[in-house]
Design a protein around this motif. Structure first.
Motif, mmCIF file in Angstrom:
data_model
loop_
_atom_site.group_PDB
_atom_site.id
_atom_site.type_symbol
_atom_site.label_atom_id
_atom_site.label_comp_id
_atom_site.label_asym_id
_atom_site.label_seq_id
_atom_site.Cartn_x
_atom_site.Cartn_y
_atom_site.Cartn_z
ATOM 1 N N SER A 118 -26.663 -24.502 16.812
ATOM 2 C CA SER A 118 -25.586 -23.790 16.140
ATOM 3 C C SER A 118 -24.760 -23.111 17.220
ATOM 4 C CB SER A 118 -26.128 -22.756 15.154
ATOM 5 O OG SER A 118 -25.071 -22.101 14.481
ATOM 6 N N LYS A 167 -30.824 -25.781 9.555
ATOM 7 C CA LYS A 167 -29.470 -26.027 10.077
ATOM 8 C C LYS A 167 -28.542 -26.536 8.980
ATOM 9 C CE LYS A 167 -25.958 -26.656 12.728
ATOM 10 N NZ LYS A 167 -25.797 -27.815 13.597
ATOM 11 N N ASN A 171 -25.120 -24.885 7.795
ATOM 12 C CA ASN A 171 -23.827 -25.548 7.840
ATOM 13 C C ASN A 171 -23.152 -25.634 6.474
ATOM 14 O OD1 ASN A 171 -24.431 -25.822 10.515
ATOM 15 N ND2 ASN A 171 -23.868 -27.972 10.634
#
Length: 268
Positions: A118, A167, A171
């Motif tokens: 990230s 993740k 996102n």
């Protein structure tokens, strides 16, 4: 450590640079003469195919662009058989957890660790990119000297595949924030307030966020989407597929994300 590296592009190149600077023995795959010259200038060894990059490595790092590319490199090439038994494969690409599972099945002789990032190349270059890491405790501990060359914080969030799950949630929320900001900008413009004014003012108010700060630095939502839209949209596609596999959808997040798609389409 001896590190094999696949995917020394926009995100991978600064990783290679920091690994070399930290004293690791890096052998990276170069797709063409230009990329091979660049890798040599960074101080890395150069391999003309992925198998040679991985041979004799203690850790192989994969940093390609998409889920599909992870499958191609890991399942349809000579990479996995070339990696020595007992070594570790670290996947930095944001991919589906089912892809990580498939790779682990085909790489039973390896420790498979998913560690999607990230942040951007600038974060990697200064060693502060966030890593969401999934894998066995001992395997993650073993690759930490490699990951710590560019990752901080390194967040071990669970077993193999867990890094991708966290993740993807990150996102999806990130895309939702962009969509909400796009709608807020449209509201301001309908009331006669220019986007630049709204962006600058909101960074000082209770509605501020990391997304708002990033977009403000770019100057507009459209400018940010022009740079990052391809990356955001590919990850959202993976999230939507996973939600469908679970017999669900993204709920309210999807309504916000659709505003990002509208902005993206207006740029093409």
């Amino acid at each position: 450590m001896r590190v094999g590296f696949i995917g020394a592009g926009r995100m991978g190149r600064p990783m290679v640079a920091r690994l070399v600077a930290a004293g690791h023995d890096v052998r990276a795959f170069g797709r063409n003469a230009e990329s091979r010259r660049d890798l040599e200038q960074l101080g890395a060894g150069v391999a003309h195919d992925v198998a040679k990059a991985a041979a004799q490595a203690d850790v192989v790092v994969l940093c390609v662009f998409s889920d599909e590319q992870v499958r191609q490199v890991c399942l349809d090439s000579a990479l996995l058989p070339a990696i020595p038994s007992g070594a570790a494969l670290v996947v930095h690409t944001t991919a589906s957890p089912t892809t990580i599972e498939a790779v682990a099945v085909h790489a039973a002789h390896l420790d498979v660790i998913d560690a999607p990032v990230s942040g951007g190349p600038h974060d990697i270059a200064v060693g502060t990119v966030t890593l969401f890491v999934g894998g066995a405790d001992d395997a993650v501990a073993r690759v930490r000297p490699v990951l710590s060359c560019y990752g901080d914080p390194i967040l071990h969030v669970g077993p193999s595949g867990a890094g991708q799950k966290v993740k993807l949630v990150n996102n999806a929320l990130f895309a939702g924030h962009i969509g909400l900001l796009a709608e807020a900008i449209r509201l301001g413009e309908r009331m006669g307030v220019p986007e630049a004014t709204v962006l600058d003012a909101l960074t000082h108010g209770s509605a501020t966020s990391r997304v708002l700060e990033i977009v403000t630095a770019r100057g507009s939502v459209a400018s940010f989407i022009e740079v990052a839209g391809e990356f955001v949209n590919k990850d959202v596609a993976v999230v939507r597929n996973i939600a469908e596999e679970l017999g669900s959808d993204l709920g309210g997040l999807d309504d916000a994300i659709k505003a990002v798609n509208i902005v993206g389409k207006s740029l093409r």
